[in-house]
Scaffold this active site. Structure first.
Site, PDB file in Angstrom:
ATOM      1  N   ASP A 142       0.574  -0.859  -0.209  1.00  0.00           N
ATOM      2  CA  ASP A 142       0.321  -0.281   0.083  1.00  0.00           C
ATOM      3  C   ASP A 142       1.066   1.672  -0.598  1.00  0.00           C
ATOM      4  O   ASP A 142       1.883   1.296  -1.184  1.00  0.00           O
ATOM      5  CB  ASP A 142      -0.847   0.020   0.845  1.00  0.00           C
ATOM      6  CG  ASP A 142      -2.202   0.782   1.593  1.00  0.00           C
ATOM      7  OD1 ASP A 142      -2.257   1.870   0.595  1.00  0.00           O
ATOM      8  OD2 ASP A 142      -3.503   0.727   0.959  1.00  0.00           O
ATOM      9  N   ASP A 151      -0.912   2.145  18.389  1.00  0.00           N
ATOM     10  CA  ASP A 151      -2.231   1.466  18.431  1.00  0.00           C
ATOM     11  C   ASP A 151      -1.687   0.348  17.029  1.00  0.00           C
ATOM     12  O   ASP A 151      -2.601  -0.550  16.566  1.00  0.00           O
ATOM     13  CB  ASP A 151      -3.674   1.746  17.724  1.00  0.00           C
ATOM     14  CG  ASP A 151      -4.314   1.027  19.172  1.00  0.00           C
ATOM     15  OD1 ASP A 151      -4.818   0.666  19.098  1.00  0.00           O
ATOM     16  OD2 ASP A 151      -6.380   1.721  18.665  1.00  0.00           O
ATOM     17  N   ASP A 190      12.625   2.817   4.683  1.00  0.00           N
ATOM     18  CA  ASP A 190      11.476   2.876   5.444  1.00  0.00           C
ATOM     19  C   ASP A 190      10.210   3.270   5.129  1.00  0.00           C
ATOM     20  O   ASP A 190       9.735   4.611   4.332  1.00  0.00           O
ATOM     21  CB  ASP A 190      12.285   4.750   6.189  1.00  0.00           C
ATOM     22  CG  ASP A 190      11.144   5.520   6.867  1.00  0.00           C
ATOM     23  OD1 ASP A 190      10.168   4.727   7.526  1.00  0.00           O
ATOM     24  OD2 ASP A 190      11.159   6.592   7.112  1.00  0.00           O
ATOM     25  N   HIS A 197      -3.295   6.241   3.577  1.00  0.00           N
ATOM     26  CA  HIS A 197      -4.453   4.842   2.885  1.00  0.00           C
ATOM     27  C   HIS A 197      -3.642   3.322   3.614  1.00  0.00           C
ATOM     28  O   HIS A 197      -4.359   2.714   4.552  1.00  0.00           O
ATOM     29  CB  HIS A 197      -4.469   5.004   1.626  1.00  0.00           C
ATOM     30  CG  HIS A 197      -5.160   3.927   0.942  1.00  0.00           C
ATOM     31  ND1 HIS A 197      -4.887   2.658   0.430  1.00  0.00           N
ATOM     32  CD2 HIS A 197      -6.837   4.317   0.893  1.00  0.00           C
ATOM     33  CE1 HIS A 197      -6.235   1.810   0.317  1.00  0.00           C
ATOM     34  NE2 HIS A 197      -6.948   2.404  -0.206  1.00  0.00           N
ATOM     35  N   SER A 379     -11.580  -1.117  -0.185  1.00  0.00           N
ATOM     36  CA  SER A 379      -9.817  -0.509  -0.023  1.00  0.00           C
ATOM     37  C   SER A 379     -10.226  -1.137   1.784  1.00  0.00           C
ATOM     38  O   SER A 379      -8.894  -1.793   2.220  1.00  0.00           O
ATOM     39  CB  SER A 379      -9.207   0.873  -0.134  1.00  0.00           C
ATOM     40  OG  SER A 379      -8.472   0.762  -1.202  1.00  0.00           O
TER      41      SER A 379
END
Ligand code: CA
Ligand code: CA
Ligand code: CA
Length: 441
Positions: A142, A151, A190, A197, A379
């Site tokens: 992605d 989280d 990285d 998204h 998505s």
């Protein structure tokens, strides 16, 4: 009143609980407490001979709650006892303590957003059986992932065979210092998300559950491999998609989440997906956001005919195919086909080319730099399916990816609004996907 009192006791003592494992499930009970059923006709229920004490009695059913710190055996061997069992600890069905969990209608739909009760994936019921494991690896192919998000951080994969920051490709995979995935856009180590998204997708798959923070992913525990091949504008190339798929396959990802699409048929992309199949990886792909029929107008990569591909449509909180809200929603259609809206802009479908549906509208999940937002699109549906695939892999570690796929497709909740629009005619159900013990169940 007595049972209420003992319930309170369970709650109070629940803080210090004992646990045993039975058939892969943890069974909790209060240490040193046992429920005893006296045999019919027993009148002398003094318990000093058992070195026990009576805490509560339930005369209607001839049962008592005893304390016996030295073990169950003395109670068990008393001839007056018909049966004895641990004072089990029960918990509300798999509900995590994450403060925004109740906004996740896709996990547990109580009508809290005005939708239909139980038009969801039955996540809390599934979590009674399985909340995920660190041995299950899901690649998010992605825009990258905020791997520092509070989280998500605990659920980010680290490459066990790569030594960080030594400028050496220690594991000989042609990527130097790839300790937590790769950025194929900028060709560096990285894979941070400069869009949002991928971080949102990752949160649905595996935001840390029951940590008192934000939301809960389908997997409370899992390993997420961030692979960035879409840039900050949400677009990427075939060559970088192939690189990401091969990386995930070579590093033993069991599931690949592909919330992206576009282009025409590519033999090279199909070859990469089939390579992933040969490595035992599922390729879960978004069906697209044009509101069109994928049987008539092909959507790639979800249309590729490979055994490991699962094509995912989106439903809203009524359980029907999603129609998008325009001019809002904070992220529109994600990275899927917003520039190619035909007819009613909503989830694609396809009686043969789409497999199943999952929640994909008003989906709350993580965003970079400690945020959360709602997005819509296939998505957002795709990571629900990838996530449940992860739960199934955790529950049945010996299964092949094809068995996992068959399980996901054979345990949907068939829904009239979806029948004829996709292979299964139904929506993902996490609880049923985890049921039974063999793939044939
Ligand atoms: Ca390397
Ligand atoms: Ca290195
Ligand atoms: Ca959380």
């Amino acid at each position: 009143m007595k049972s209420r009192w003992s319930l309170l006791l369970i709650v109070l003592l629940g803080l210090v609980f004992s646990a045993q494992v039975q058939q892969g499930k943890k069974i909790e009970s209060v240490p040193g407490e046992f429920i005893v059923k006296w045999r019919p006709g027993v009148t002398d229920t003094s318990v000093s001979a058992m070195s026990a004490s009576t805490v509560a009695v339930f005369p209607e059913i001839g049962v008592a709650l005893l304390r016996q710190d030295v073990g169950i055996q003395a109670i068990q061997s008393d001839p007056r006892v018909e049966y004895v069992e641990p004072n089990y600890i029960y918990r509300a069905s798999g509900t995590p303590n994450d403060p925004r969990f109740n906004e996740l209608w896709g996990m547990n739909n109580t009508g809290q957003t005005g939708g239909a009760t139980d038009a969801d994936i039955d996540a809390p019921e599934a979590w009674d059986t399985q909340t995920g494991s660190e041995s299950t690896l899901i690649a998010v192919i992605d825009t990258g992932v905020d791997y520092n998000h509070p989280d998500l951080a605990a659920n980010i994969w680290t490459n066990p065979t790569e030594i960080p920051n030594n400028g050496i490709d220690d594991d000989n995979n042609n990527y130097i210092d790839d300790t937590r995935g790769w950025d194929f856009v900028n060709d560096d180590n990285d894979p941070f998300d400069d869009n949002l998204h991928g971080t949102h997708v990752a949160g649905t798959i595996g935001a840390v559950g029951n940590n008192g923070v934000g939301v809960a992913g389908v997997n409370w525990r899992v390993k997420i491999m961030p692979l960035k091949f879409l840039g900050s504008d949400g677009s990427g190339t075939l060559a970088d998609a192939i690189s990401a798929i091969l990386y995930a396959a070579n590093n033993e990802a069991q599931v690949m989440n592909n919330s992206w699409g576009g282009g025409g048929f590519s033999q090279a992309l199909l070859d990469a997906i089939e390579y992933a199949d040969s490595k035992g990886a599922l390729f879960v792909a978004a069906a697209g956001n044009d509101g069109t029929d994928n049987d008539q107008s092909a959507n790639y990569p979800s249309n590729y005919d490979a055994p490991n591909v699962i094509a995912v449509a989106a439903i809203d909180h009524t359980g029907n195919l999603a129609v998008w809200d325009l001019g809002g929603g904070g992220g529109g259609c994600g990275c899927q086909g917003c520039g190619n809206v035909v007819g009613a802009p909503g989830s694609n479908f396809g009686a043969t080319m789409v497999d199943l549906a999952a929640p994909g509208k008003k989906i709350l999940s993580t965003t970079p730099n400690n945020g959360y937002t709602e997005l819509q699109g296939t998505s957002m549906a795709t990571p629900h399916v990838a996530g449940v695939a992860g739960l199934v892999f955790s529950q049945f570690p010996g299964w092949t990816h094809v068995q996992v796929k068959e399980r996901l497709l054979s345990t949907v909740d068939v829904s009239p609004g979806l029948q004829g629009k996709m292979v299964t005619g139904g929506r993902l159900n996490a609880q049923r996907a985890l049921s039974g013990t063999t793939a044939a169940d």
